[in-house]
Write a protein that holds these residues in place. Structure first.
Motif, PDB file in Angstrom:
ATOM      1  N   VAL A 138       0.803  -1.239  -0.154  1.00  0.00           N
ATOM      2  CA  VAL A 138       0.109  -0.041   0.021  1.00  0.00           C
ATOM      3  C   VAL A 138       0.618   1.270   0.122  1.00  0.00           C
ATOM      4  N   VAL A 139       0.472   2.159  -0.800  1.00  0.00           N
ATOM      5  CA  VAL A 139       1.302   3.428  -0.937  1.00  0.00           C
ATOM      6  C   VAL A 139       0.486   4.526  -0.564  1.00  0.00           C
ATOM      7  N   GLN A 140       1.068   5.248   0.557  1.00  0.00           N
ATOM      8  CA  GLN A 140       0.488   6.295   1.201  1.00  0.00           C
ATOM      9  C   GLN A 140       0.426   7.593   0.442  1.00  0.00           C
ATOM     10  N   PRO A 141      -0.369   8.577   0.318  1.00  0.00           N
ATOM     11  CA  PRO A 141      -0.311   9.924  -0.297  1.00  0.00           C
ATOM     12  C   PRO A 141       0.858  10.487   0.121  1.00  0.00           C
ATOM     13  N   ARG A 142       1.359  10.877  -1.162  1.00  0.00           N
ATOM     14  CA  ARG A 142       2.688  11.781  -0.888  1.00  0.00           C
ATOM     15  C   ARG A 142       2.782  12.989  -1.984  1.00  0.00           C
ATOM     16  N   LEU A 143       3.140  14.027  -1.588  1.00  0.00           N
ATOM     17  CA  LEU A 143       3.182  15.104  -2.593  1.00  0.00           C
ATOM     18  C   LEU A 143       4.407  14.994  -3.410  1.00  0.00           C
ATOM     19  N   LEU A 144       4.717  15.627  -4.506  1.00  0.00           N
ATOM     20  CA  LEU A 144       5.716  15.373  -5.369  1.00  0.00           C
ATOM     21  C   LEU A 144       7.093  16.043  -4.839  1.00  0.00           C
ATOM     22  N   ASP A 145       6.893  16.760  -3.784  1.00  0.00           N
ATOM     23  CA  ASP A 145       8.296  17.245  -2.970  1.00  0.00           C
ATOM     24  C   ASP A 145       8.722  16.412  -2.128  1.00  0.00           C
ATOM     25  N   GLY A 146       7.970  15.267  -1.814  1.00  0.00           N
ATOM     26  CA  GLY A 146       8.306  14.128  -0.911  1.00  0.00           C
ATOM     27  C   GLY A 146       7.508  14.142   0.484  1.00  0.00           C
ATOM     28  N   ARG A 147       6.804  15.264   0.656  1.00  0.00           N
ATOM     29  CA  ARG A 147       6.104  15.294   1.873  1.00  0.00           C
ATOM     30  C   ARG A 147       4.816  14.638   1.912  1.00  0.00           C
ATOM     31  N   HIS A 148       4.627  13.900   2.997  1.00  0.00           N
ATOM     32  CA  HIS A 148       3.191  13.117   3.313  1.00  0.00           C
ATOM     33  C   HIS A 148       2.149  13.972   3.826  1.00  0.00           C
TER      34      HIS A 148
END
Length: 519
Positions: free
Chosen positions: A250-260
């Motif tokens: 399962v992959v949790q939501p993550r922004l493209l700048d690496g932040r969750h």
């Protein structure tokens, strides 16, 4: 009734041919920013040994900026007024009038509909499916709503029952998280993260987890049982995850700048959190991707080309200029109209597109304007503007007008990734040579323009010829064109034969490359 309506149309054409009152405008763009843009470009030209082309004539500028900002050529009276105007600030005032017009909102709504919806959905638009989405966009441009607010509303929309509007963005890709991730990143951030859907990106920084982490923002949307029967609601269920393909990871939501994401309930839904970050000044991609796309609309290519392929493999041609415009765009509340004012007032935008021995090199350096192909919508509207038949009307189009437009677009439209790529082929050539729309536009009894200039006893053949050139090409004929066409018109046969020959002249102008290109 038909004859009465035609007479009303002819009167309207005669009024517009006679001239119009100029409207005052209040310039709001930053002249220092415009000057800085030109300084940066000129420094690069000097470093590369490139000589820019000559400035545009007033007629060239009027046609170019009218097509770019409103999607249609100017009226005959508008050309006459502009060419006769001696005000040194007339170009800036023209830009303001165009940006404040309803036509600007209509044109940019069409452009952004093409940008925001996949090509398959845009084909459905020809049958009216995307009309509510375009009307929503049009209102955003009428209100000059900050672009970041428009994008956030699109991303967090919950829709309305039986009113698709911005919810079509989700329906168009069937609510699939992976499709929404690819579309959102490409459209609003200018990056092609879909290349990392099945494996790490081969040429850029994106990993497979980056892609699916971004897709996870859309994983908790309720998918209708039958997407084709979608009724307008976009619902966040609060449950649902994405997994790496062919695994149980399962992959949790993550922004493209690496932040969750902040999973606290007070932070809002995943889509809301994504929208707050994506359309913000803190996002390193959003402003840059937007100004690059707008620059490409005006100049024919972006600093990054293609406009939706930012990355380590594709560096901008003018990085300092791109950063300058992105900062200014964000600092001024993502004001799209202001950005367009600034860019269209630059020396670079007002350079000629004349062909020289090193035209490609100059255009790549923005030392000459690229020649841009008109879209099918633009060609159709320009045909209507030339004839004076429909764009003069302030009321809604009739059902026959709508049907004629759709039929023309279906024949003429051809998808392309570049505005500098000519879209024509055999079907398009046939539509221009002997299609019904062009036949009506150049018929001596069906074109309001031709009826007006041939029936009026006040015009000489030379004046009639001028009107046709101003209507079709937004300029006066050259001496050679004037001599050749006047000789063609002035043959024995009476007024009837002269009317038919004037129609031939208009048909020839409509079928010239100059008519279907923006120089």
């Amino acid at each position: 009734m038909v004859n009465f309506r035609r007479r009303i149309g002819v009167v309207a054409v005669l009024i517009t041919l006679a001239g119009s009152q100029a409207h005052a405008a209040d310039p709001v763009a930053n002249p220092k920013l415009t000057a800085r843009i030109d300084d940066l470009l000129e420094q690069q030209w000097q470093a590369d040994g490139i000589e820019p082309t000559r400035p545009t004539s007033d007629a060239e500028f009027l046609r170019r900026v009218s097509l770019d900002l409103t999607g249609v050529t100017p009226t005959v009276s508008a050309v006459r007024d502009f060419l006769a105007d001696t005000d040194p600030a007339k170009r800036s005032k023209l830009i303001d009038r165009l940006l404040d017009s309803r036509r600007h909102a209509v044109h940019f709504a069409r452009i952004w509909r093409e940008v925001m919806l996949p090509s398959s959905t845009n084909e459905q638009f020809r049958l009216g499916a995307a009309a509510p989405f375009e009307r929503w966009l049009e209102q955003q441009f009428v209100d000059n709503r900050p672009y970041d607010e428009t994008v956030r509303e699109l991303l967090v929309t919950t829709g309305q029952v039986n009113a698709v509007g911005p919810a079509l963005f989700y329906q168009a890709v069937q609510f699939k998280p992976e499709e929404l991730a690819a579309s959102t990143s490409r459209t609003f951030l200018g990056v092609q993260i879909q290349c990392a859907q099945c494996h790490d990106h081969p040429f850029d920084q994106w990993t497979q987890k980056d892609f699916w982490g971004f897709a996870a923002h859309f994983a908790q949307l309720r998918r209708p049982d039958d997407v084709a029967q979608f009724r307008g609601l976009v619902v966040d269920t609060g449950t649902g995850e994405v997994m790496l393909p062919d695994t149980d990871v399962v992959v949790q939501p993550r922004l493209l700048d690496g932040r969750h994401l902040d999973e606290a309930l007070t932070a809002g839904t995943r889509r809301e959190q994504l929208a707050r970050w994506l359309a913000s000044a803190d996002n390193p991609w959003f402003a840059r991707a937007t100004v690059n796309r707008v620059w490409a609309l005006l100049f024919g290519r972006g600093f990054v080309d293609p406009v939706d392929d930012f990355g380590q493999h594709n560096h901008p041609s003018h990085p300092e200029l791109l950063d300058l415009l992105a900062r200014d765009f964000a600092d001024h509340d993502f004001d799209m109209r202001r950005l367009l004012r600034v860019l269209t007032r630059t020396r670079a935008y007002q350079l000629s597109s004349e062909v020289t021995y090193d035209a490609a090199r100059r255009r790549h350096a923005f030392a000459a304007m690229s020649v841009k192909s008109l879209s099918a919508d633009q060609i159709y509207d320009c045909l209507q503007r030339v004839t004076g038949n429909r764009l003069l009307s302030s009321g809604p189009p009739s059902s026959s007008d709508v049907a004629a437009r759709r039929a023309f677009l279906a024949k003429f439209d051809a998808p392309t990734q570049q505005v500098t790529e000519f879209q024509g082929g055999i079907p398009q050539a046939l539509a221009m040579l002997n299609g019904q729309v062009v036949a009506d536009a150049s018929h001596w009894e069906k074109s309001d323009l031709l009826v007006a200039v041939t029936d009026s006893p006040f015009f000489s053949n030379a004046e009639r010829l001028e009107i046709l050139f101003l209507a079709a090409l937004s300029r006066m004929p050259t001496d050679d064109e004037r001599n050749r066409f006047e000789e063609y018109i002035a043959v024995p046969g009476g007024e009837f034969e002269a009317s038919r020959r004037l129609a031939d002249v208009l048909w020839a102008l409509i079928n010239s490359s100059e008519f279907i290109l923006n120089h």
